[in-house]
Design a protein around this motif. Structure first.
Motif, PDB file in Angstrom:
ATOM      1  N   VAL A 267       0.599  -1.276   0.174  1.00 20.13           N
ATOM      2  CA  VAL A 267       0.028   0.104  -0.092  1.00 20.13           C
ATOM      3  C   VAL A 267       0.945   1.288   0.065  1.00 20.13           C
ATOM      4  CG1 VAL A 267      -1.885   1.058   1.126  1.00 20.13           C
ATOM      5  CG2 VAL A 267      -1.635  -1.352   1.316  1.00 20.13           C
ATOM      6  N   LEU A 268       1.769   1.341   0.864  1.00 17.40           N
ATOM      7  CA  LEU A 268       2.705   2.386   0.875  1.00 17.40           C
ATOM      8  C   LEU A 268       3.607   2.533  -0.596  1.00 17.40           C
ATOM      9  CD1 LEU A 268       4.350   4.662   2.478  1.00 17.40           C
ATOM     10  CD2 LEU A 268       5.720   2.998   3.274  1.00 17.40           C
ATOM     11  N   ALA A 269       3.970   1.577  -1.287  1.00 16.47           N
ATOM     12  CA  ALA A 269       4.309   1.620  -2.508  1.00 16.47           C
ATOM     13  C   ALA A 269       3.546   2.307  -3.239  1.00 16.47           C
ATOM     14  CB  ALA A 269       4.990   0.441  -2.985  1.00 16.47           C
ATOM     15  N   ALA A 270       2.104   1.907  -3.502  1.00 11.46           N
ATOM     16  CA  ALA A 270       1.227   2.530  -4.331  1.00 11.46           C
ATOM     17  C   ALA A 270       1.138   3.826  -3.918  1.00 11.46           C
ATOM     18  CB  ALA A 270      -0.207   1.701  -4.093  1.00 11.46           C
ATOM     19  N   ALA A 271       1.002   4.299  -2.575  1.00 10.09           N
ATOM     20  CA  ALA A 271       0.706   5.638  -2.216  1.00 10.09           C
ATOM     21  C   ALA A 271       1.946   6.529  -2.736  1.00 10.09           C
ATOM     22  CB  ALA A 271       0.562   5.674  -0.715  1.00 10.09           C
ATOM     23  N   GLU A 272       3.004   6.022  -2.438  1.00  8.97           N
ATOM     24  CA  GLU A 272       4.365   6.665  -3.388  1.00  8.97           C
ATOM     25  C   GLU A 272       4.246   6.980  -4.782  1.00  8.97           C
ATOM     26  OE1 GLU A 272       7.136   4.490  -1.789  1.00  8.97           O
ATOM     27  OE2 GLU A 272       7.585   5.695  -0.030  1.00  8.97           O
ATOM     28  N   ARG A 273       3.681   6.140  -5.489  1.00  9.25           N
ATOM     29  CA  ARG A 273       3.608   5.977  -7.051  1.00  9.25           C
ATOM     30  C   ARG A 273       2.281   7.037  -7.205  1.00  9.25           C
ATOM     31  NH1 ARG A 273       2.908   0.739 -10.858  1.00  9.25           N
ATOM     32  NH2 ARG A 273       2.279   2.092 -12.752  1.00  9.25           N
ATOM     33  N   PHE A 274       1.348   7.005  -6.601  1.00 11.91           N
ATOM     34  CA  PHE A 274       0.027   7.814  -6.990  1.00 11.91           C
ATOM     35  C   PHE A 274      -0.164   8.998  -6.120  1.00 11.91           C
ATOM     36  CE2 PHE A 274      -1.176   3.186  -8.407  1.00 11.91           C
ATOM     37  CZ  PHE A 274      -0.786   3.510  -9.713  1.00 11.91           C
ATOM     38  N   LYS A 275       0.732   9.289  -5.106  1.00 14.83           N
ATOM     39  CA  LYS A 275       0.279  10.602  -4.241  1.00 14.83           C
ATOM     40  C   LYS A 275       0.153  11.566  -5.050  1.00 14.83           C
ATOM     41  CE  LYS A 275       4.941  12.001  -2.989  1.00 14.83           C
ATOM     42  NZ  LYS A 275       5.365  12.292  -4.283  1.00 14.83           N
ATOM     43  N   ASP A 276       0.581  11.972  -6.251  1.00 18.48           N
ATOM     44  CA  ASP A 276       0.353  13.249  -6.877  1.00 18.48           C
ATOM     45  C   ASP A 276      -0.765  13.192  -7.892  1.00 18.48           C
ATOM     46  OD1 ASP A 276       2.280  14.580  -5.370  1.00 18.48           O
ATOM     47  OD2 ASP A 276       3.830  13.561  -6.661  1.00 18.48           O
ATOM     48  N   VAL A 277      -1.664  12.023  -8.037  1.00 17.07           N
ATOM     49  CA  VAL A 277      -2.575  12.123  -9.258  1.00 17.07           C
ATOM     50  C   VAL A 277      -3.594  12.942  -8.473  1.00 17.07           C
ATOM     51  CG1 VAL A 277      -4.259  10.633 -10.244  1.00 17.07           C
ATOM     52  CG2 VAL A 277      -1.925   9.867  -9.443  1.00 17.07           C
ATOM     53  N   GLY A 278      -4.255  14.128  -9.132  1.00 18.16           N
ATOM     54  CA  GLY A 278      -4.962  14.995  -8.496  1.00 18.16           C
ATOM     55  C   GLY A 278      -6.513  14.581  -8.518  1.00 18.16           C
ATOM     56  N   TYR A 279      -6.966  13.807  -9.241  1.00 21.94           N
ATOM     57  CA  TYR A 279      -8.239  13.097  -9.367  1.00 21.94           C
ATOM     58  C   TYR A 279      -8.356  11.599  -9.429  1.00 21.94           C
ATOM     59  CZ  TYR A 279     -13.245  12.052 -10.919  1.00 21.94           C
ATOM     60  OH  TYR A 279     -14.319  11.776 -10.728  1.00 21.94           O
ATOM     61  N   THR A 280      -8.788  11.044  -8.428  1.00 24.42           N
ATOM     62  CA  THR A 280      -8.886   9.545  -8.381  1.00 24.42           C
ATOM     63  C   THR A 280     -10.321   9.160  -8.499  1.00 24.42           C
ATOM     64  OG1 THR A 280      -7.091   9.488  -7.129  1.00 24.42           O
ATOM     65  CG2 THR A 280      -8.210   7.701  -7.113  1.00 24.42           C
ATOM     66  N   MET A 281     -10.639   8.134  -9.232  1.00 26.73           N
ATOM     67  CA  MET A 281     -12.034   7.753  -9.293  1.00 26.73           C
ATOM     68  C   MET A 281     -12.125   6.147  -8.910  1.00 26.73           C
ATOM     69  SD  MET A 281     -14.219   7.253 -13.124  1.00 26.73           S
ATOM     70  CE  MET A 281     -14.403   9.129 -13.579  1.00 26.73           C
ATOM     71  N   PHE A 282     -12.909   6.130  -8.005  1.00 30.33           N
ATOM     72  CA  PHE A 282     -13.069   4.832  -7.164  1.00 30.33           C
ATOM     73  C   PHE A 282     -14.684   4.068  -7.788  1.00 30.33           C
ATOM     74  CE2 PHE A 282     -10.252   4.775  -3.560  1.00 30.33           C
ATOM     75  CZ  PHE A 282      -9.826   6.414  -3.497  1.00 30.33           C
ATOM     76  N   ILE A 283     -14.178   2.652  -8.297  1.00 31.32           N
ATOM     77  CA  ILE A 283     -15.310   2.225  -8.640  1.00 31.32           C
ATOM     78  C   ILE A 283     -15.642   0.615  -8.175  1.00 31.32           C
ATOM     79  CG2 ILE A 283     -15.275   3.145 -11.092  1.00 31.32           C
ATOM     80  CD1 ILE A 283     -13.817   0.811 -12.113  1.00 31.32           C
ATOM     81  N   GLY A 284     -16.913   0.329  -8.027  1.00 32.78           N
ATOM     82  CA  GLY A 284     -17.015  -1.019  -7.331  1.00 32.78           C
ATOM     83  C   GLY A 284     -18.426  -1.577  -7.906  1.00 32.78           C
ATOM     84  N   ARG A 285     -18.735  -2.798  -7.601  1.00 37.22           N
ATOM     85  CA  ARG A 285     -20.083  -3.267  -7.672  1.00 37.22           C
ATOM     86  C   ARG A 285     -20.766  -3.974  -6.653  1.00 37.22           C
ATOM     87  NH1 ARG A 285     -22.318  -4.455 -12.930  1.00 37.22           N
ATOM     88  NH2 ARG A 285     -21.094  -3.510 -14.835  1.00 37.22           N
ATOM     89  N   HIS A 286     -21.910  -4.207  -6.305  1.00 34.47           N
ATOM     90  CA  HIS A 286     -22.213  -5.030  -5.023  1.00 34.47           C
ATOM     91  C   HIS A 286     -21.590  -4.655  -3.758  1.00 34.47           C
ATOM     92  CE1 HIS A 286     -23.180  -8.833  -2.993  1.00 34.47           C
ATOM     93  NE2 HIS A 286     -24.311  -8.486  -3.397  1.00 34.47           N
ATOM     94  N   GLY A 287     -21.003  -5.377  -3.002  1.00 33.43           N
ATOM     95  CA  GLY A 287     -20.157  -5.209  -1.832  1.00 33.43           C
ATOM     96  C   GLY A 287     -19.053  -4.381  -2.064  1.00 33.43           C
ATOM     97  N   GLY A 288     -18.448  -4.186  -3.193  1.00 31.59           N
ATOM     98  CA  GLY A 288     -17.157  -3.345  -3.476  1.00 31.59           C
ATOM     99  C   GLY A 288     -17.875  -1.743  -3.708  1.00 31.59           C
ATOM    100  N   LEU A 289     -19.239  -1.681  -3.835  1.00 33.13           N
ATOM    101  CA  LEU A 289     -19.427  -0.079  -3.994  1.00 33.13           C
ATOM    102  C   LEU A 289     -19.323   0.463  -2.890  1.00 33.13           C
ATOM    103  CD1 LEU A 289     -20.330   2.113  -6.104  1.00 33.13           C
ATOM    104  CD2 LEU A 289     -22.780   1.088  -5.583  1.00 33.13           C
ATOM    105  N   PRO A 290     -19.867   0.169  -1.861  1.00 33.49           N
ATOM    106  CA  PRO A 290     -19.915   1.051  -0.530  1.00 33.49           C
ATOM    107  C   PRO A 290     -18.204   1.098  -0.189  1.00 33.49           C
ATOM    108  CG  PRO A 290     -21.363  -0.925  -0.276  1.00 33.49           C
ATOM    109  CD  PRO A 290     -20.683  -1.181  -1.653  1.00 33.49           C
ATOM    110  N   ILE A 291     -17.481   0.305  -0.410  1.00 26.30           N
ATOM    111  CA  ILE A 291     -16.097   0.442  -0.448  1.00 26.30           C
ATOM    112  C   ILE A 291     -15.143   1.414  -1.521  1.00 26.30           C
ATOM    113  CG2 ILE A 291     -13.650  -0.873  -0.139  1.00 26.30           C
ATOM    114  CD1 ILE A 291     -16.023  -1.241   1.781  1.00 26.30           C
ATOM    115  N   ALA A 292     -15.942   1.574  -2.615  1.00 30.51           N
ATOM    116  CA  ALA A 292     -15.565   2.708  -3.610  1.00 30.51           C
ATOM    117  C   ALA A 292     -15.790   3.832  -2.871  1.00 30.51           C
ATOM    118  CB  ALA A 292     -16.035   2.300  -4.736  1.00 30.51           C
ATOM    119  N   TYR A 293     -17.160   3.866  -2.387  1.00 30.36           N
ATOM    120  CA  TYR A 293     -17.670   5.313  -1.859  1.00 30.36           C
ATOM    121  C   TYR A 293     -16.656   5.550  -0.545  1.00 30.36           C
ATOM    122  CZ  TYR A 293     -21.827   5.538  -4.644  1.00 30.36           C
ATOM    123  OH  TYR A 293     -22.785   5.838  -5.575  1.00 30.36           O
ATOM    124  N   GLU A 294     -16.304   4.701   0.282  1.00 31.12           N
ATOM    125  CA  GLU A 294     -15.831   4.783   1.483  1.00 31.12           C
ATOM    126  C   GLU A 294     -14.159   5.157   1.337  1.00 31.12           C
ATOM    127  OE1 GLU A 294     -16.578   5.705   4.359  1.00 31.12           O
ATOM    128  OE2 GLU A 294     -14.576   5.133   5.549  1.00 31.12           O
TER     129      GLU A 294
END
Ligand code: F6R
Length: 612
Positions: A456-483
């Motif tokens: 997770v830390l490596a991912a945060a280092e890689r994407f920390k400057d991306v200004g807009y992130t879109m989260f997507i999910g379906r069914h049980g993944g959707l509340p987690i996308a929102y969260e």
């Protein structure tokens, strides 16, 4: 939202007040102040900004007194300036008031005080003026009676804490729709908006009920109703200790609370069946036959609690077979919801003090609907107002960004779904027992995820400057996308939005361009293949994909995602959200730290939203 503390009967009350304000700072942190009752009148120090500024000011000009009150503010009326910081005084400097809430009719009250000079833009200052006028009135009333009379003129929500130079060892508090607790221990009288502020003094407190007032003195407190008649104190015991409210070596409360999730989840699952496979709640003041008749459920909540409710909906519909609507609490009571005595309202609130959630639950209850609260705070306003309660035993959550409350709320929703299913005779005891046994494996799985955040830390280092992130999910993944999106925007201030993956083609996909980042929550299960298609669609348009997978979905995702964060397979598909959220909590945390944001006290936010 603001934090209040009062102390009387300590050699140096101001030190205790400052320590209490530190524990309350999460309720609001744009300014703070204290007033001490000195031998020659009231001594006030207040500062805009974080509590450190007040601390520094008091270090150079200490206030030595046995009685005082303090406040940490989340601005509603008036900018966070020194002048608008609480306490507020009457013109003669004889009465001081701190306040949590909003006095809705303060303009009219100010107009009634024509000619009076006000030194702030707040709604609170008028209360100090009015109390002073009552004290100066012909009846010669004491502070309690003066505050009682003024409270009767106030509209809106308030927790008020008042001192007067005329009664040096007395604090008077009044409550309407904002929490207030009082306590007395070894010659010290205490009051606060939250047990966190008092926990180092005592574990026995009393919660004031709506409309009640209390007079606090070193030798104890008395509680009165709005009409001035004596009332019994509603005492309760706090079941966590000081160490739970401290950082214990973690750099931030948010990280500490992420790591507390294995225990919090285990505690919330503990003892949920009666030994015969019947799923039980903590408090139930509804006849079980009433629950059997339920034909509709509303889940009402705000923010993170709302997202837990979205996961809860899936479980209730699956096991109990009742249609569920999940609704933002602040919207519910301003429309015409169709509610009958066969509608069950589940109100979810970590604090149990969120005004919108309490008001929505009360609105439904007034129409005959039974209400079950899911709350983390024993004896909270919501818990008291409900017909049944299921407590999330997460311990105090201090970080503004909610983490362990969320996972335990999902556990509570699963338990409640099983309970409802049994009341509706849709689940045998042996089946419920089997699900609970499987859920009992969750704490160890949660532990595995939070114990290693290297990827997770490596991912945060890689994407920390991306200004807009879109989260997507379906069914049980959707509340987690929102969260996941909420966590990221709250603590890192990066723009993040969530969409049902299937909705992408209906508009949001237009935002995707080379360099976009899409976080896809794709645990194994019946919608997994569709998630893979949605991931391919955004990747084909140039987006980088950060996928959250379960062990069984990992390999199938690997070729479609730039980074895959993997959690163990869930013991039940409906419990998957409880695991997939964990890397996203850690991701938001690390991005925020890497960006230098104030993780525990994000700008513009407060932990408990006690205003509309
Ligand atoms: C987000 C967060 C808020 C709360 C919301 C409801 O991290 O903490 O969105 O979830 O203010 O608070 P409660 O659950 O106390 O009603």
């Amino acid at each position: 939202m603001c934090g209040i503390i009062g102390v009387t009967g300590r050699p140096s009350a101001v030190d205790d007040i400052l320590a209490g304000l530190r524990r309350l700072e999460y309720r609001g942190y744009d300014s703070s102040g204290v007033v001490a009752v000195l031998e020659d009148g009231l001594g006030v120090v207040k500062r805009s900004g974080k509590l450190d500024r007040l601390d520094a000011a008091l270090a150079t000009a200490p206030l030595a007194a046995a009685t005082g009150i303090g406040h940490t503010r989340w601005a509603t009326h008036g900018a966070p300036t020194d002048a608008n910081a609480h306490p507020h005084l009457d013109p003669a400097g004889r009465v001081a008031v701190v306040h949590n809430g909003i006095i809705e009719n303060y303009r009219a009250l100010r107009d009634d005080l024509a000619g009076a000079a006000f030194t702030s833009d707040t709604d609170t200052e008028v209360v100090a003026h009015l109390v002073a006028r009552e004290l100066d009135g012909p009846d010669g009333v004491d502070l309690l009676e003066a505050v009682r009379r003024v409270s009767g003129r106030l509209e809106g929500a308030y927790a008020l804490c008042v001192v007067s130079a005329d009664e040096p060892d007395t604090i008077v508090v009044a409550r309407r729709q904002a929490p207030l607790i009082v306590a007395a221990v070894d010659g010290v009288g205490l009051c606060a908006s939250d047990v966190a502020a008092l926990i180092e003094h005592t574990d026995t407190c009393a919660a004031l009920l709506d409309g009640q007032l209390a007079r606090i003195r070193p030798d104890g407190y008395t509680v009165v109703d709005a009409d001035g008649t004596a009332a019994a104190a509603d005492e309760f015991t706090v079941d966590w200790d000081l160490s739970s409210a401290e950082k214990q070596g973690y750099e931030h409360f948010m990280l500490k609370e992420i790591h507390e999730q294995p225990v919090a989840v285990a505690e919330t699952l503990l003892g949920r069946d009666d030994g015969a496979g019947n799923v039980t709640l903590d408090e139930l003041r509804i006849d079980p036959s009433e629950l059997a008749r339920i034909d509709k459920v509303f889940i009402l909540a705000a923010g993170t609690s709302l997202h837990a409710g979205m996961a809860g909906k899936l479980a209730i519909e699956h096991w109990a077979g009742v249609p569920v609507e999940v609704e933002v609490a602040s919207e519910f009571r301003y429309r015409d919801p169709i509610v009958t005595d066969r509608t069950l309202v589940i109100a979810i609130s970590q604090s149990g003090e969120t005004t919108d959630t309490i008001a929505a639950a009360e609105h439904a209850r007034a129409q005959g609907a039974p209400v079950i609260a899911i709350s983390n705070v024993v004896g909270s306003t919501l818990a008291r107002a409900a017909d049944g309660v299921l407590y999330t035993r997460a311990g105090p959550e201090i970080a503004v960004a909610s983490t362990k409350a969320f996972t335990t709320q999902i556990v509570a929703c699963l338990v409640l779904a099983l309970h409802l299913a049994q009341r509706k005779e849709r689940l045998f005891a042996s089946e419920a027992r089997d699900v609970l046994d499987r859920l009992d494996t969750l704490p160890a799985l949660v532990q595995r995820v939070v114990a290693d955040d290297t990827a997770v830390l490596a991912a945060a280092e890689r994407f920390k400057d991306v200004g807009y992130t879109m989260f997507i999910g379906r069914h049980g993944g959707l509340p987690i996308a929102y969260e996941g999106a909420l966590k990221l925007k709250e603590v890192s201030y990066l723009h993040a939005e969530a969409f049902p993956a299937g909705e992408m083609k209906h508009g949001p996909i237009a935002l995707i361009e080379p360099g976009s980042l899409v976080v896809a929550v794709a645990h194994d299960g019946h919608v997994f293949a569709k998630m893979v298609s949605n991931i391919q669609e955004v990747r084909a348009r140039g987006a980088s994909v950060l996928a959250v997978a379960t062990a069984s979905s990992r390999d199938a995702l690997a070729e479609h995602a730039d980074v895959v964060l993997t959690v163990p397979d869930a013991p039940h598909e409906l419990a998957a959200p409880l695991l997939t959220v964990l890397p996203l909590q850690l991701y938001a945390y690390h991005v925020a730290v890497l960006r230098g944001a104030d993780v525990d006290q994000p700008r513009n936010l407060a932990k408990t939203v006690t205003v509309e």
